[in-house]
Design a protein around this motif. Structure first.
Motif, mmCIF file in Angstrom:
data_model
loop_
_atom_site.group_PDB
_atom_site.id
_atom_site.type_symbol
_atom_site.label_atom_id
_atom_site.label_comp_id
_atom_site.label_asym_id
_atom_site.label_seq_id
_atom_site.Cartn_x
_atom_site.Cartn_y
_atom_site.Cartn_z
ATOM 1 N N GLU A 190 16.196 0.876 4.473
ATOM 2 C CA GLU A 190 17.210 1.015 3.227
ATOM 3 C C GLU A 190 16.896 -0.470 2.481
ATOM 4 O OE1 GLU A 190 21.799 1.564 1.760
ATOM 5 O OE2 GLU A 190 20.975 1.411 4.433
ATOM 6 N N ASP A 191 16.570 -0.385 0.879
ATOM 7 C CA ASP A 191 16.726 0.581 0.127
ATOM 8 C C ASP A 191 15.094 1.230 0.847
ATOM 9 O OD1 ASP A 191 18.347 0.549 -0.952
ATOM 10 O OD2 ASP A 191 18.163 -1.118 -2.747
ATOM 11 N N ALA A 192 14.987 2.747 0.764
ATOM 12 C CA ALA A 192 13.648 3.092 0.621
ATOM 13 C C ALA A 192 12.560 2.505 1.108
ATOM 14 C CB ALA A 192 13.677 4.986 -0.131
ATOM 15 N N ALA A 193 12.092 2.718 1.973
ATOM 16 C CA ALA A 193 10.317 2.806 2.000
ATOM 17 C C ALA A 193 9.653 2.498 3.682
ATOM 18 C CB ALA A 193 10.026 0.611 1.304
ATOM 19 N N LEU A 194 8.677 2.350 3.810
ATOM 20 C CA LEU A 194 8.426 2.724 4.914
ATOM 21 C C LEU A 194 7.741 1.160 5.021
ATOM 22 C CD1 LEU A 194 7.483 4.663 7.794
ATOM 23 C CD2 LEU A 194 5.650 5.422 5.800
ATOM 24 N N PHE A 195 7.654 1.028 6.822
ATOM 25 C CA PHE A 195 6.711 -0.255 6.974
ATOM 26 C C PHE A 195 6.302 0.131 8.294
ATOM 27 C CE2 PHE A 195 9.769 -1.988 4.175
ATOM 28 C CZ PHE A 195 8.913 -4.255 4.023
ATOM 29 N N GLU A 196 4.837 -1.241 8.507
ATOM 30 C CA GLU A 196 4.429 -0.262 9.907
ATOM 31 C C GLU A 196 4.021 -2.024 10.359
ATOM 32 O OE1 GLU A 196 0.254 1.623 10.619
ATOM 33 O OE2 GLU A 196 0.317 0.214 9.054
ATOM 34 N N SER B 219 2.677 0.040 1.023
ATOM 35 C CA SER B 219 4.176 0.415 -0.033
ATOM 36 C C SER B 219 3.360 1.599 -1.368
ATOM 37 C CB SER B 219 3.516 -0.661 -0.982
ATOM 38 O OG SER B 219 2.289 -0.587 -1.343
ATOM 39 N N GLY B 220 2.442 2.622 -1.112
ATOM 40 C CA GLY B 220 1.975 4.244 -1.742
ATOM 41 C C GLY B 220 3.176 4.807 -2.272
ATOM 42 N N LEU B 221 4.442 5.066 -0.584
ATOM 43 C CA LEU B 221 5.008 5.640 -0.379
ATOM 44 C C LEU B 221 6.207 4.713 -1.417
ATOM 45 C CD1 LEU B 221 6.825 7.614 0.274
ATOM 46 C CD2 LEU B 221 7.734 5.762 1.907
ATOM 47 N N ARG B 222 6.443 4.565 -2.304
ATOM 48 C CA ARG B 222 7.684 3.461 -2.816
ATOM 49 C C ARG B 222 7.249 3.389 -4.235
ATOM 50 N NH1 ARG B 222 7.977 -1.803 -4.807
ATOM 51 N NH2 ARG B 222 7.134 -2.629 -3.062
ATOM 52 N N PHE C 294 8.792 13.835 2.144
ATOM 53 C CA PHE C 294 6.918 13.234 0.837
ATOM 54 C C PHE C 294 5.977 13.317 2.620
ATOM 55 C CE2 PHE C 294 10.064 11.202 -2.137
ATOM 56 C CZ PHE C 294 9.370 11.813 -3.209
ATOM 57 N N ARG C 295 5.047 13.540 2.271
ATOM 58 C CA ARG C 295 3.768 14.165 3.154
ATOM 59 C C ARG C 295 2.208 13.187 2.717
ATOM 60 N NH1 ARG C 295 0.037 19.343 3.935
ATOM 61 N NH2 ARG C 295 -1.404 18.487 3.754
ATOM 62 N N THR C 296 2.161 12.786 3.442
ATOM 63 C CA THR C 296 0.986 11.326 3.368
ATOM 64 C C THR C 296 -0.260 12.570 3.895
ATOM 65 O OG1 THR C 296 -0.404 9.347 3.524
ATOM 66 C CG2 THR C 296 1.268 9.536 5.146
ATOM 67 N N ASP C 297 -1.357 12.262 3.901
ATOM 68 C CA ASP C 297 -2.386 13.051 5.184
ATOM 69 C C ASP C 297 -3.526 11.744 4.843
ATOM 70 O OD1 ASP C 297 -1.366 15.619 5.252
ATOM 71 O OD2 ASP C 297 -2.528 15.630 3.365
ATOM 72 N N ASP C 298 -3.191 10.547 4.449
ATOM 73 C CA ASP C 298 -4.022 9.467 5.085
ATOM 74 C C ASP C 298 -3.960 8.297 5.522
ATOM 75 O OD1 ASP C 298 -2.366 8.055 2.696
ATOM 76 O OD2 ASP C 298 -4.688 8.833 1.226
ATOM 77 N N LYS D 182 -1.507 6.034 2.591
ATOM 78 C CA LYS D 182 -1.860 4.966 0.848
ATOM 79 C C LYS D 182 -1.263 5.563 0.179
ATOM 80 C CE LYS D 182 -6.377 3.428 3.325
ATOM 81 N NZ LYS D 182 -7.526 3.121 3.668
ATOM 82 N N THR D 183 -1.918 7.175 -0.042
ATOM 83 C CA THR D 183 -0.750 8.065 -0.490
ATOM 84 C C THR D 183 -0.079 8.841 0.001
ATOM 85 O OG1 THR D 183 -2.501 9.333 -0.898
ATOM 86 C CG2 THR D 183 -2.965 8.304 -2.273
ATOM 87 N N TRP D 184 0.954 9.572 -1.249
ATOM 88 C CA TRP D 184 1.996 10.560 -0.982
ATOM 89 C C TRP D 184 2.161 11.088 -2.179
ATOM 90 C CZ3 TRP D 184 4.535 9.415 3.889
ATOM 91 C CH2 TRP D 184 4.746 8.215 4.391
#
Length: 242
Positions: A140-146, A158-161, A201-205, A208-210
């Motif tokens: 929070e605030d919404a993002a995905l980290f690795e 960062s492709g999600l945000r 949301f969904r990514t297949d790569d 990178k993209t969502w």
């Protein structure tokens, strides 16, 4: 006989509960990090002794904790004890700084105005299915980290945000949190995430993209994986209205 383990995060600390398959008698270990809020705990399906925990405090900030012995001992990967102390000796929550990639920009606020993207805490930790040192964090605030080094360092996917809908995302009652992560066991590059109150949301790569899924009103996520090496089942289930 199979063993059962529950990882429990509370506002008063972390607990590890164990029992046999009958689940009649339980051993309770804890609290770990007494007095700190634990937003999430998750064991690795590759190595159940590897546990990640999100420790946070409104006063002291965010800390990532990691155990390599099933919760008996803990460490802050990437940070020394001195790194987590302020000048006056009080705790300082700066373990594994989460920094948005590039210029964060803004998203919609409760009143419909634009508000700067600000990191607050880690809501969800999801270890990868094939490597105990590979783990995802929903924040929070919404993002995905690795992280690919066991939580020592983190990079934003960062492709999600930066999705086209990002500026329109608005927080729910509990904040704009990425609260659920689901990895496809047949395709680790396919990942599903859910954000309150932006949707799923969904990514297949691999991030990178969502693209948005059709599940918008309610997000129900149940994640379960079995470790055949130790005959344990690890699970994390959530039912969150957005």
């Amino acid at each position: 006989m199979s063993g059962i383990r529950l990882l429990v995060g509370t506002k008063k600390g972390a607990f590890v509960l164990t029992s046999d398959a009958k689940r009649k008698d339980w051993k309770v270990d804890g609290p770990h990090f007494a007095g700190w809020e634990i937003y999430h705990m998750k064991g690795s399906p590759v190595d159940p002794d590897r546990i990640y925990a999100s420790q946070t405090s409104a006063w002291f900030g965010q800390i990532i904790q990691r155990s390599s012995d099933g919760g008996k001992t803990w460490e802050t990967p990437g940070s020394s004890p001195d790194d987590l102390k302020g000048p006056d000796g009080m705790p300082k929550g700066e373990s594994n700084m989460f920094v948005y990639d590039g210029i964060p920009g803004t998203h919609m606020w409760y009143d419909g105005t634009q508000h700067p993207w600000e990191f607050k805490r880690v809501w969800h930790l999801e270890p990868a299915l094939d490597n105990a040192d590979h783990v995802y964090a929903g924040v929070e605030d919404a993002a995905l980290f690795e992280s690919k080094d066991g939580g020592k360092s983190w990079n934003e996917l960062s492709g999600l945000r930066q999705h086209d809908t990002g500026p329109k995302w608005q927080p729910g009652a509990g904040g704009m949190c990425l609260h659920s992560i689901l990895i496809d066991p047949k395709n680790p590059k396919r990942i599903f995430i859910a954000i309150s109150a932006a949707g799923a949301f969904r990514t297949d790569d691999g991030g990178k993209t969502w693209k948005p899924t059709r599940t918008r009103r309610w997000v129900i996520v149940c994640i379960a994986s079995r470790s055949t090496r130790r005959n344990r089942t690890l699970s994390s289930c959530k039912n969150i209205g957005t």
